[in-house]
Design a protein around this motif. Sequence first.
Motif, PDB file in Angstrom:
ATOM      1  N   ARG B 911       0.843  -1.196   0.000  1.00  0.00           N
ATOM      2  CA  ARG B 911       0.000   0.000   0.000  1.00  0.00           C
ATOM      3  C   ARG B 911       0.879   1.246   0.000  1.00  0.00           C
ATOM      4  NH1 ARG B 911      -5.209   1.401   3.865  1.00  0.00           N
ATOM      5  NH2 ARG B 911      -5.561   3.479   2.999  1.00  0.00           N
ATOM      6  N   LEU B 912       0.558   2.164  -0.896  1.00  0.00           N
ATOM      7  CA  LEU B 912       1.291   3.432  -0.956  1.00  0.00           C
ATOM      8  C   LEU B 912       0.561   4.439  -0.066  1.00  0.00           C
ATOM      9  CD1 LEU B 912       3.589   4.994  -2.492  1.00  0.00           C
ATOM     10  CD2 LEU B 912       1.870   5.597  -4.211  1.00  0.00           C
ATOM     11  N   ARG B 913       1.332   5.301   0.588  1.00  0.00           N
ATOM     12  CA  ARG B 913       0.710   6.256   1.508  1.00  0.00           C
ATOM     13  C   ARG B 913       1.103   7.687   1.147  1.00  0.00           C
ATOM     14  NH1 ARG B 913      -2.901   4.300   5.562  1.00  0.00           N
ATOM     15  NH2 ARG B 913      -2.052   2.424   6.507  1.00  0.00           N
ATOM     16  N   SER B 914       0.136   8.572   1.229  1.00  0.00           N
ATOM     17  CA  SER B 914       0.431  10.000   1.037  1.00  0.00           C
ATOM     18  C   SER B 914       1.397  10.470   2.117  1.00  0.00           C
ATOM     19  CB  SER B 914      -0.844  10.829   1.151  1.00  0.00           C
ATOM     20  OG  SER B 914      -1.633  10.647   0.031  1.00  0.00           O
ATOM     21  N   GLY B 915       2.260  11.365   1.737  1.00  0.00           N
ATOM     22  CA  GLY B 915       3.169  11.961   2.708  1.00  0.00           C
ATOM     23  C   GLY B 915       4.517  11.270   2.786  1.00  0.00           C
ATOM     24  N   ALA B 916       4.632  10.066   2.205  1.00  0.00           N
ATOM     25  CA  ALA B 916       5.926   9.376   2.237  1.00  0.00           C
ATOM     26  C   ALA B 916       6.960  10.201   1.460  1.00  0.00           C
ATOM     27  CB  ALA B 916       5.778   7.983   1.629  1.00  0.00           C
ATOM     28  N   HIS B 917       8.182  10.251   1.963  1.00  0.00           N
ATOM     29  CA  HIS B 917       9.238  11.045   1.323  1.00  0.00           C
ATOM     30  C   HIS B 917       9.967  10.211   0.282  1.00  0.00           C
ATOM     31  CE1 HIS B 917       9.152  14.518   4.116  1.00  0.00           C
ATOM     32  NE2 HIS B 917       8.527  13.622   4.850  1.00  0.00           N
ATOM     33  N   ILE B 918      10.404  10.895  -0.767  1.00  0.00           N
ATOM     34  CA  ILE B 918      11.126  10.220  -1.840  1.00  0.00           C
ATOM     35  C   ILE B 918      12.630  10.447  -1.635  1.00  0.00           C
ATOM     36  CG2 ILE B 918      11.499  10.100  -4.331  1.00  0.00           C
ATOM     37  CD1 ILE B 918       8.710   9.118  -3.381  1.00  0.00           C
ATOM     38  N   ILE B 919      13.357   9.334  -1.469  1.00  0.00           N
ATOM     39  CA  ILE B 919      14.804   9.375  -1.219  1.00  0.00           C
ATOM     40  C   ILE B 919      15.472   8.543  -2.315  1.00  0.00           C
ATOM     41  CG2 ILE B 919      16.615   8.854   0.490  1.00  0.00           C
ATOM     42  CD1 ILE B 919      14.508  10.722   1.649  1.00  0.00           C
ATOM     43  N   PRO B 920      16.550   9.068  -2.935  1.00  0.00           N
ATOM     44  CA  PRO B 920      17.231   8.251  -3.948  1.00  0.00           C
ATOM     45  C   PRO B 920      17.736   6.944  -3.342  1.00  0.00           C
ATOM     46  CG  PRO B 920      18.014  10.524  -4.005  1.00  0.00           C
ATOM     47  CD  PRO B 920      17.161  10.391  -2.783  1.00  0.00           C
ATOM     48  N   GLY B 932      11.394  14.877  -2.549  1.00  0.00           N
ATOM     49  CA  GLY B 932       9.980  15.116  -2.817  1.00  0.00           C
ATOM     50  C   GLY B 932       9.105  14.220  -1.961  1.00  0.00           C
ATOM     51  N   TYR B 933       7.832  14.165  -2.293  1.00  0.00           N
ATOM     52  CA  TYR B 933       6.918  13.374  -1.473  1.00  0.00           C
ATOM     53  C   TYR B 933       5.687  12.951  -2.265  1.00  0.00           C
ATOM     54  CZ  TYR B 933       4.142  17.653  -0.926  1.00  0.00           C
ATOM     55  OH  TYR B 933       3.372  18.763  -1.152  1.00  0.00           O
ATOM     56  N   VAL B 934       4.986  11.984  -1.719  1.00  0.00           N
ATOM     57  CA  VAL B 934       3.772  11.464  -2.351  1.00  0.00           C
ATOM     58  C   VAL B 934       2.613  12.380  -1.972  1.00  0.00           C
ATOM     59  CG1 VAL B 934       2.231   9.478  -2.526  1.00  0.00           C
ATOM     60  CG2 VAL B 934       4.687   9.122  -2.143  1.00  0.00           C
ATOM     61  N   THR B 935       1.888  12.888  -2.979  1.00  0.00           N
ATOM     62  CA  THR B 935       0.810  13.842  -2.691  1.00  0.00           C
ATOM     63  C   THR B 935      -0.573  13.188  -2.651  1.00  0.00           C
ATOM     64  OG1 THR B 935       0.747  14.372  -5.046  1.00  0.00           O
ATOM     65  CG2 THR B 935       2.036  15.842  -3.638  1.00  0.00           C
ATOM     66  N   SER B 936      -0.846  12.281  -3.591  1.00  0.00           N
ATOM     67  CA  SER B 936      -2.179  11.667  -3.682  1.00  0.00           C
ATOM     68  C   SER B 936      -2.005  10.173  -3.940  1.00  0.00           C
ATOM     69  CB  SER B 936      -2.974  12.250  -4.858  1.00  0.00           C
ATOM     70  OG  SER B 936      -3.132  13.637  -4.717  1.00  0.00           O
ATOM     71  N   VAL B 937      -2.833   9.363  -3.327  1.00  0.00           N
ATOM     72  CA  VAL B 937      -2.770   7.919  -3.586  1.00  0.00           C
ATOM     73  C   VAL B 937      -4.173   7.366  -3.774  1.00  0.00           C
ATOM     74  CG1 VAL B 937      -0.659   7.584  -2.224  1.00  0.00           C
ATOM     75  CG2 VAL B 937      -2.906   7.292  -1.147  1.00  0.00           C
ATOM     76  N   CYS B 938      -4.249   6.191  -4.395  1.00  0.00           N
ATOM     77  CA  CYS B 938      -5.512   5.453  -4.442  1.00  0.00           C
ATOM     78  C   CYS B 938      -5.198   4.001  -4.760  1.00  0.00           C
ATOM     79  CB  CYS B 938      -6.444   6.030  -5.516  1.00  0.00           C
ATOM     80  SG  CYS B 938      -5.941   5.655  -7.208  1.00  0.00           S
ATOM     81  N   PHE B 939      -6.170   3.155  -4.489  1.00  0.00           N
ATOM     82  CA  PHE B 939      -6.057   1.799  -4.988  1.00  0.00           C
ATOM     83  C   PHE B 939      -6.699   1.792  -6.363  1.00  0.00           C
ATOM     84  CE2 PHE B 939      -7.783  -2.382  -5.841  1.00  0.00           C
ATOM     85  CZ  PHE B 939      -6.619  -3.139  -5.753  1.00  0.00           C
ATOM     86  N   SER B 940      -5.920   1.448  -7.377  1.00  0.00           N
ATOM     87  CA  SER B 940      -6.432   1.459  -8.742  1.00  0.00           C
ATOM     88  C   SER B 940      -7.006   0.097  -9.093  1.00  0.00           C
ATOM     89  CB  SER B 940      -5.305   1.806  -9.719  1.00  0.00           C
ATOM     90  OG  SER B 940      -5.726   1.512 -11.037  1.00  0.00           O
ATOM     91  N   PRO B 941      -8.328   0.042  -9.279  1.00  0.00           N
ATOM     92  CA  PRO B 941      -8.915  -1.246  -9.675  1.00  0.00           C
ATOM     93  C   PRO B 941      -8.393  -1.693 -11.040  1.00  0.00           C
ATOM     94  CG  PRO B 941     -10.611   0.290  -8.933  1.00  0.00           C
ATOM     95  CD  PRO B 941      -9.350   1.078  -9.102  1.00  0.00           C
ATOM     96  N   VAL B 942      -8.098  -0.745 -11.929  1.00  0.00           N
ATOM     97  CA  VAL B 942      -7.634  -1.099 -13.271  1.00  0.00           C
ATOM     98  C   VAL B 942      -6.267  -1.778 -13.204  1.00  0.00           C
ATOM     99  CG1 VAL B 942      -6.914  -0.158 -15.491  1.00  0.00           C
ATOM    100  CG2 VAL B 942      -8.939   0.758 -14.352  1.00  0.00           C
ATOM    101  N   LEU B 943      -5.370  -1.192 -12.428  1.00  0.00           N
ATOM    102  CA  LEU B 943      -4.014  -1.728 -12.321  1.00  0.00           C
ATOM    103  C   LEU B 943      -3.900  -2.763 -11.206  1.00  0.00           C
ATOM    104  CD1 LEU B 943      -2.500   1.762 -12.778  1.00  0.00           C
ATOM    105  CD2 LEU B 943      -1.936  -0.121 -14.285  1.00  0.00           C
ATOM    106  N   ASP B 944      -4.945  -2.880 -10.404  1.00  0.00           N
ATOM    107  CA  ASP B 944      -4.971  -3.815  -9.285  1.00  0.00           C
ATOM    108  C   ASP B 944      -3.779  -3.590  -8.346  1.00  0.00           C
ATOM    109  OD1 ASP B 944      -6.041  -5.834  -7.739  1.00  0.00           O
ATOM    110  OD2 ASP B 944      -4.809  -7.387  -8.700  1.00  0.00           O
ATOM    111  N   GLN B 945      -3.490  -2.361  -8.088  1.00  0.00           N
ATOM    112  CA  GLN B 945      -2.448  -2.045  -7.108  1.00  0.00           C
ATOM    113  C   GLN B 945      -2.604  -0.596  -6.670  1.00  0.00           C
ATOM    114  OE1 GLN B 945       1.340  -1.669 -10.000  1.00  0.00           O
ATOM    115  NE2 GLN B 945       1.676  -0.916  -7.913  1.00  0.00           N
ATOM    116  N   TRP B 946      -1.913  -0.246  -5.573  1.00  0.00           N
ATOM    117  CA  TRP B 946      -1.907   1.139  -5.113  1.00  0.00           C
ATOM    118  C   TRP B 946      -1.014   1.955  -6.009  1.00  0.00           C
ATOM    119  CZ3 TRP B 946      -4.748   3.399  -1.253  1.00  0.00           C
ATOM    120  CH2 TRP B 946      -5.552   2.511  -0.505  1.00  0.00           C
ATOM    121  N   ILE B 947      -1.494   3.132  -6.367  1.00  0.00           N
ATOM    122  CA  ILE B 947      -0.714   4.046  -7.201  1.00  0.00           C
ATOM    123  C   ILE B 947      -0.826   5.447  -6.597  1.00  0.00           C
ATOM    124  CG2 ILE B 947      -1.058   2.737  -9.338  1.00  0.00           C
ATOM    125  CD1 ILE B 947      -3.202   4.890 -10.076  1.00  0.00           C
ATOM    126  N   GLY B 948      -0.022   6.345  -7.110  1.00  0.00           N
ATOM    127  CA  GLY B 948      -0.126   7.697  -6.572  1.00  0.00           C
ATOM    128  C   GLY B 948       0.528   8.723  -7.469  1.00  0.00           C
TER     129      GLY B 948
END
Lengths: 91, 993
Positions: B911-920, B932-948
């Motif tokens: 599961r992907l979560r909003s607010g997580a920080h992006i580190i190389p 940077g950071y994750v701004t918006s997330v959802c569970f995508s029924p089309v891709l069958d996984q969490w995306i953001g």
Amino acid sequence: MRITCPFCGERELGEFTYLGDAKPQRPVADAGEEAVYDYVYLRDNVAGVMSEHWYHSGGCRAWLKVTRNTLTHEISAVEPAAGAGAAKVGA
Amino acid sequence: MAADQANRLASGGLIDRSASLNFRFDGKSFSGFKGDTLASALVANGVKLVGRSFKYHRPRGILTAGSEEPNALVELRSGARREPNTKATTAELYDGLEAASQNRWPSLNFDVMAVNQLFAPIFVAGFYYKTFMWPAKFWEAIYEPAIRRAAGLGRAAQVSDPDHYDKAWAHCDVVIAGSGPAGLAAALAAGRSGARVILCEEDFVPGGRLLADGGTIDGLPASEWVARTLAELAAMPDVRIMTRTTLFGVYDGGTYGAIERVNDHLPMPPEHQVRQRLWRIVAKRCVVAAGAIERPIVFAGNDTPGVMMASAMRSYISRYAATPAKRIALFTNNEDGWRTAETAIAAGLQVAAVIDARPDVSPAHRSLASKGGFPVLHGSVVGVNGGKNGVRKISVSLTGGARAEVEADGLAVSGGWNPAVGLTSYHRGRPKWRDDIAAFVPDGAPPGMVAAGAANGAFGLGACLREGFEAGAAAARDAGRSGNVGSMPVADDEAFSLTPLWHVAGKGKAFVDQQHDVTASDVELAQREGFESVEHLKRYTTLGMATDQGKTSNVAGLAIMAAVSGKSIPETGTTIYRPPYVPVAIGAFAGHHRDENFHATRLTPSHHWAAEQGAVFVDTGLWKRAQWYPRPGEKDWLESVTREVNAVRSGVGFCDVSTLGKIDVHGPDAGAFLDRVYINAFSSLPVGKARYGLMLREDGIVYDDGTTSRLAEDHYFLTTTTAKAGLVMQHLEFCRQVLFPELDVQLTSVSDQWAQFSIAGPKTRDLLREIVDPAEDLSNEGFPFMGAREVALRGGLKARLFRISFSGEMAFEISVPARYGEAMARNLMIAGKPFGVTPYGTEALGVMRVEKGHVAGPELNGTTTAGDLGLGKMMSTKKDFIGRVMAGREALVAPDRQVVVGIKPVDKARRLRSGAHIIPKGETPGPDNDRGYVTSVCFSPVLDQWIGLGLVERGRERIGEIVHAHDPLRGEDYDVELCNPVFYDPDGGRQRG
Ligand SMILES: [Zn+2]
């Protein structure tokens, strides 16, 4: 505090929204970055009489130019913005 | 059984002896009469000990008879209505009243914390500041808990207040504070002039000091004059007398705050009535006739129960027919204090002695003393022998050095009078010192306000009437009322002679501020430690910072400070006066704006239908929006939302989007206007088409986005985000009225006029054909993508139809007049039944927008540029627009800015979560490596996984890179891939089909 709206009369402060100093004029399109920077960011911190933009948000939606003493809150003049109201109709 | 009222005089007083009231104090039953305060009823029952003090838990009694009381604070009522720090001196007695003393454990008579007195050296001035210097461990573990237990002023109810409070406005010519002789005279003059008058009196009976001190006015006994005056005022239709109402503050433009205790004198408010009402009174003029407060003299043992202000003692005897003591001693430095001796003798009480600090006493008083058979001692009280049961013996230091002792069970004290200068000083006014009365008086006042009578330092009855009458007449005249004021009420002026005396040195604690337990030696210590400024003195010793705001103590405190620092009192000065004059319950300021009424609630046009469907609602600003529509058997929100998304992507669904801001833009210059407020061009938009628009702030940052359609040559229909609806309207009006007044354009907010629904999915056309008149061409040619026009519905209703898509599917938005909104929802359900139509909420809306990579609130976050959002190419180079110049600044176009990019976990089950920080990859998480950071997330029924979506430095250049998501808030670390933000149908074929 109350403001006398030229369209609605004397109304209570809660009907109005404050914007700030009415003195800076938006520069013309080719004025350059310096002029726009001044317009956007530089403000006098006036202790005394200043001209301010207020919006009659809870009333007629006119933008007003209010002359107010920031030390006493005394309002000495209120005038509508140049394009306030429906002045062009029939003009 | 209720105890008898042993200390009640057989006759007299403004009490109704036919109305006996029972009450309980600390569990014990008593009785009193209608017209009593809790304090006067306690006095009548011989109760001297009413509380324990704040720091030292010293036994305390009743000091005053008004709202200046520092000691007699009780918890009134019980349960949810328990109200701490209620002044017994102003609480009206009612049948069944329950009160409890404060600051004692286990009982008032035996208080364990009284041992604090033994630790007194550690509670000296500045003890909080000093003990903060101690090791933190000691402070936290031992000191603070002990102090918290020891100190405090009563207990809050801990549960929600069951009562209602109201707020009201009133407008008048003249508002008057106080109904003593000056206030009544002012009301008479103003009322006779024809002015609209509001007179506020905090007591439940008008009259002020006349109620206790009497006198002769216009040849009548004061009580008769008051009755006659009230009758005359009552006959004036525009004069309103508000008792139980304290004028507590003055605000800009002649606005005054007043608190009306509508039903505090009853056990609980009657049904449908409020407990208190907060008044905002707008008045052209204000007359402050708030009187004066008698001030104590500070001496050792001055807080012993039974020591009372001389004027308060007169009030209890004359107004309430209750005797605070049998054998009274009086300590005074002025002529007025002697009235208490006169009152005591008239009531048949014994006067033990009068201790007068002045060198001389008038012949009249000398003969009073000889007739009354009591001595006049020239000197000062230096000590009080007594305890929780009251005063027993008083030690006197006589002028010349000899000592005397006086046996008495009550000690009346008068150090002179301080005009109530609060209201006149609330606009940072500083009162001025008057040597002749040794008191501060108003020095000017806020615009429109004037003080009269004792509040202005005029203490004689005749002067009070004269000043009040003249002030009332002038106020009415200034307000434009010119009626005949008639004759002025007349009375004699009493002699006023005072020799200032603030503090008598002696052994034992001498209290300046009794509520905060600040002693004379605390003030002296503060001076020795360098806290000489009165503002420092106040904060260091906490003098005057209790609920009484130092009404009886401030002037004495600064007089002592002046003496030890060798300055005069005016040189020492006063602290700044601030409203409110008396404590005002937060509930009164809130009024009805609490719980679900804290703010207005906006319902969408289809709200009631959605509620019938069992929708779960979410608060978005003032709106309630359907978040999802659970169906029986669905185990959680995710299951419902996923079903809704799948239904749209495979069939058809609809969603109420009426919360979007909607603005009609009319006029020949409408297109030119929109060109200036959007970064992209609208004057070139053909009639019948819609276009996505982006607005910047003047500083170049993105302000808002939305779709704007051209319905006619001179008519555009603009939409804003839900959150910014009001602000964009304000901004556009500013642009129109202030920046570009030369443009002929008008704006009309129509957000509430139109109900708007998004209808989305491959079967959208099938559904719409059931709703829209068959004559309307909805084919791809007849109504292409981004088309917009008015259409007729079956039955003839006109609607606006827009072929726009937020979901990425073939979609339309349809607007109907708001009153048809609910019917539209019901019709869509009926007409859509054959196509499996599914209502969807804001969650499914959000899922589909993330799948399509559309930006929304989390990305339009007040820090991003058009370029950051991937919309930089929309910025026109052919025209000027708001924000254009600033958007070109170096840092706003820097290549290493954080820009919108797609993000998906490498582990598809994660599961992907909003607010997580992006580190190389391979870098240590931390601010230096934060990209940077994750701004918006959802569970995508089309891709069958969490995306953001996320904002990532150089994000577009890094598509395909595996980076690290670091989420310290949730303790999660995992790898994610940066990807194209358009996860679904990247070439947009579905929405164009
Ligand atoms: Zn207005």
